[in-house]
Write an enzyme that holds these catalytic residues in place. Structure first.
Site, PDB file in Angstrom:
ATOM      1  N   TYR A  39       0.820  -1.176   0.009  1.00  0.00           N
ATOM      2  CA  TYR A  39       0.116  -0.054  -0.057  1.00  0.00           C
ATOM      3  C   TYR A  39       0.846   1.358  -0.034  1.00  0.00           C
ATOM      4  CZ  TYR A  39      -3.834  -2.998   1.594  1.00  0.00           C
ATOM      5  OH  TYR A  39      -4.981  -4.017   1.532  1.00  0.00           O
ATOM      6  N   HIS A  97       0.030 -11.802   1.897  1.00  0.00           N
ATOM      7  CA  HIS A  97      -0.864 -10.788   1.185  1.00  0.00           C
ATOM      8  C   HIS A  97      -1.379 -11.700   0.015  1.00  0.00           C
ATOM      9  CE1 HIS A  97      -1.845  -6.487   0.070  1.00  0.00           C
ATOM     10  NE2 HIS A  97      -2.877  -7.158  -0.145  1.00  0.00           N
TER      11      HIS A  97
END
Length: 267
Positions: A39, A97
């Site tokens: 991110y 992730h």
């Protein structure tokens, strides 16, 4: 330690925008914050938390290891880097992730490296994200189901992912839902709108309450104070059997997140 049912997502928020979102959320009473290496906002999230003045022991911070950092020689150094950015000695939860594309790094290798990070005290709990049933089987074989705190998956009224949910539940793995609002598509749904009117609630509150009522954790994001406050109230909304059945009927396997070259073969 149980994963909070309600948290703040930070996907696609950066710099001053994410700082404002996190600070406002913490002010309103949020205590769980979800971020990730990819991110590119861990440092901003760390700054917001530091400036908020909320004691670390009241917070539940989640980050996620990106695919480039899955090998056993990279995973722990990358997590230490995340901790530095987040200005904390530990995170509460660290997730893989995405599974390694093409199995470039085996599930066994990265899960054992993640477990080692837990043993070193860098993370309180560990888990997975975007894992299918065969991948969950491999993760359990690598570290045992007791060490897998959650599987964070795309889950909305339009993609209820029952197969994965039921399998995870049967093996004691909690589910965290992301993209719970289906990129906002579900907010325009007539069924959701009817339930919202019935309960004097907003469509967002209905969807979040539905997911939490199913036993999932949710991590909606927002940059607007009124929405952050309104989302929080979903915790006080309880849907009845009729509502739940109506939402169950919306499932149409409408998956929105399936990046080419990254997504596994979905169940």
């Amino acid at each position: 330690m149980t994963i909070p049912a309600f948290g703040l997502g930070t996907f696609r928020l950066k710099d001053d925008v994410v700082i404002a979102s996190v600070k406002t959320a913490l002010e309103l009473g949020y205590r769980a914050v979800d971020t990730a290496q990819i991110y590119d906002n861990e440092a901003a999230v760390g700054q917001a938390i530091a400036e908020s003045g909320v004691p670390r022991n009241e917070l539940y911070i989640t980050t996620k290891i990106w695919i480039e950092n899955l090998s056993k020689d990279k995973l722990i150094p990358s997590l230490k880097e995340s901790l530095k950015k987040l200005r904390t000695d530990y995170v509460d939860l660290t997730l893989i992730h995405w599974p390694s594309p093409g199995d470039a790094v085996s599930v066994e290798e990265f899960m054992q490296a993640l477990l080692e990070a837990k043993k070193q005290g860098l993370t309180r709990e560990i888990g997975i994200s975007n894992f299918t049933i065969p991948l969950m089987e491999k993760a359990i074989a690598a570290v045992g189901a007791d060490h897998i705190a959650t599987n964070q998956i795309e889950l909305s009224p339009y993609l209820q992912n029952r197969k994965v949910v039921d399998w995870a539940k049967a093996h004691g793995i909690h589910i965290t839902s992301y993209m719970t609002l289906a990129y906002g598509k579900a907010l325009k749904d007539e069924v959701i709108a009817r339930i919202a009117v019935k309960h004097n609630a907003t469509p967002v509150q209905v969807i979040l309450a539905w997911a939490m009522g199913e036993g999932y954790s949710v991590i909606p994001s927002s940059t607007r104070r009124e929405n952050l406050a309104s989302n929080l109230l979903a915790q006080d909304l309880h849907l009845d059997a009729e509502d739940k059945n109506a939402i169950a009927a919306l499932d149409c396997n409408d998956r929105l997140v399936s990046p080419e070259g990254l997504a596994p073969a979905w169940d």
